[in-house]
Design a protein around this motif. Structure first.
Motif, short mmCIF file in Angstrom:
data_model
loop_
_atom_site.label_atom_id
_atom_site.label_comp_id
_atom_site.label_asym_id
_atom_site.label_seq_id
_atom_site.Cartn_x
_atom_site.Cartn_y
_atom_site.Cartn_z
N VAL A 1 0.86 -1.18 0.00
CA VAL A 1 0.00 0.00 0.00
C VAL A 1 0.90 1.23 0.00
O VAL A 1 2.02 1.18 0.52
CB VAL A 1 -0.94 0.02 1.23
CG1 VAL A 1 -1.93 -1.11 1.18
CG2 VAL A 1 -0.14 -0.01 2.53
N ARG A 2 0.45 2.28 -0.61
CA ARG A 2 1.21 3.52 -0.61
C ARG A 2 0.27 4.68 -0.29
O ARG A 2 -0.95 4.60 -0.49
CB ARG A 2 1.91 3.74 -1.95
CG ARG A 2 1.00 3.76 -3.16
CD ARG A 2 1.80 3.89 -4.44
NE ARG A 2 0.97 3.79 -5.62
CZ ARG A 2 0.30 4.80 -6.16
NH1 ARG A 2 0.39 6.01 -5.61
NH2 ARG A 2 -0.45 4.64 -7.24
N LEU A 3 0.86 5.75 0.20
CA LEU A 3 0.08 6.90 0.65
C LEU A 3 -0.43 7.71 -0.52
O LEU A 3 0.26 7.88 -1.53
CB LEU A 3 0.94 7.79 1.55
CG LEU A 3 1.32 7.23 2.92
CD1 LEU A 3 2.39 8.09 3.55
CD2 LEU A 3 0.10 7.14 3.82
N THR A 4 -1.64 8.23 -0.37
CA THR A 4 -2.14 9.26 -1.27
C THR A 4 -1.51 10.59 -0.86
O THR A 4 -0.88 10.69 0.19
CB THR A 4 -3.66 9.36 -1.17
OG1 THR A 4 -4.00 9.78 0.17
CG2 THR A 4 -4.35 8.03 -1.46
N PRO A 5 -1.64 11.64 -1.67
CA PRO A 5 -1.13 12.95 -1.24
C PRO A 5 -1.70 13.38 0.11
O PRO A 5 -0.99 13.96 0.94
CB PRO A 5 -1.57 13.89 -2.36
CG PRO A 5 -1.62 13.01 -3.57
CD PRO A 5 -2.12 11.67 -3.07
#
Length: 299
Positions: free
Chosen positions: A70-74
């Motif tokens: 998973v990766r962060l949104t802005p």
């Protein structure tokens, strides 16, 4: 008789739960709900529910969920900075009232490749919770640090298992990580024959693992550069003059991991050990706990 207009009261903003923020930070730093769950001692499904409620509270999506990570949104990246600050402030406030007051000095030894990755976080957290304790850091080779520990000159030591002359029965394993081949991304060092290597001196576990793997595979090589620290090896890699064995987490752009298609043999895992002096006090034990927790968060 006129009636005074009703005074409108602002709606109270929701409060962010520090427990949820701790889970959010763990997921953001590990890139995985499963790894974060092990770190905060919850199930992945419990973390998923926490993040769902947090996203509903803020009205924003915080993570992009992909196949293996998973990766962060802005918006998630913005919240990460606030979360870390809130958790630090919470820790400082609670510590001020509840943490026992520790004083004294801890003499801490570490190899440069290990220390460069964990020391900033460990020392920052320890200084906030126990500001009266002085930490003296020594960077050196694992075998030399062990000798100084046995002489009573160090209280706590991190060392790489497998170094020549290092006892196999010493220390607690606190971190295991794959050793990989690394080189300049898009570079040509890999194509040279014999294969040019950037290595540490004799006795280094990484050197022994790499040379043994190349010998077993029957590949021709030459040791082109020798450095006692990782920065020296990385300099040769950045100049595209050699390839080298490095821990996976140390390989950063513009370096890249040389995959299976590179024709190089696998290297296996290497282990990091934690050793304490028999006369270590409470401050040493607390610092050791911070070290263990930091490595756990890297998994």
């Amino acid at each position: 008789m006129d009636t005074a207009p009703a005074v409108s009261r602002p709606t109270a903003l929701p409060l962010l739960d520090t427990d949820v923020l701790r889970s959010f930070v763990a997921i953001a730093e590990s890139g995985s709900f499963t790894r974060a769950a092990n770190h905060v001692f919850r199930t992945p499904s419990a973390l998923s529910m926490q993040i769902k409620r947090l996203e509903e509270t803020l009205g924003q999506s915080l993570f992009v969920r992909e196949a293996r990570q998973v990766r962060l949104t802005p918006e998630g990246e913005m919240l990460l900075g606030y979360s870390r600050r809130l958790l630090r402030l919470n820790e400082e406030a609670v510590t001020q009232f509840l943490a026992p007051s520790l004083e004294g000095t801890v003499r801490f030894g570490t190899p440069d490749d290990v220390g460069s990755r964990i020391l900033p976080r460990v020392l920052s957290q320890f200084a906030r919770s126990h500001p009266a304790v002085q930490v003296d850091v020594m960077v050196g080779r694992s075998i030399e640090l062990l000798e100084r520990l046995d002489k009573g000159e160090l209280d706590l030591v991190l060392a790489t298992a497998g170094n020549e002359g290092f006892p196999a029965d010493r220390g607690e394993v606190v971190h295991t990580e794959p050793l990989v081949w690394a080189g300049r991304e898009g570079g040509v060092a890999l194509e040279r024959s014999p294969l040019p290597l950037a290595m540490a001196n004799h006795g280094c576990a990484w050197r022994r693992m790499a040379l043994s793997a190349l010998d077993d595979a029957g590949l021709a090589y030459r040791i082109a550069y020798i450095s006692e620290n990782c920065s020296g090896q990385e300099a040769a890699l950045l100049a595209d003059l050699a390839v080298a064995p490095l821990p996976r987490n140390l390989v950063r752009t513009p370096l890249s991991i040389l995959g299976d298609d590179a024709g190089l043999p696998p290297l296996g895992d290497y282990r990091v050990l934690l050793l304490r002096s028999g006369l270590a006090g409470e401050a040493t034990d607390v610092l050791a706990g911070h070290v263990v927790d930091t490595f756990r968060g890297m998994r």
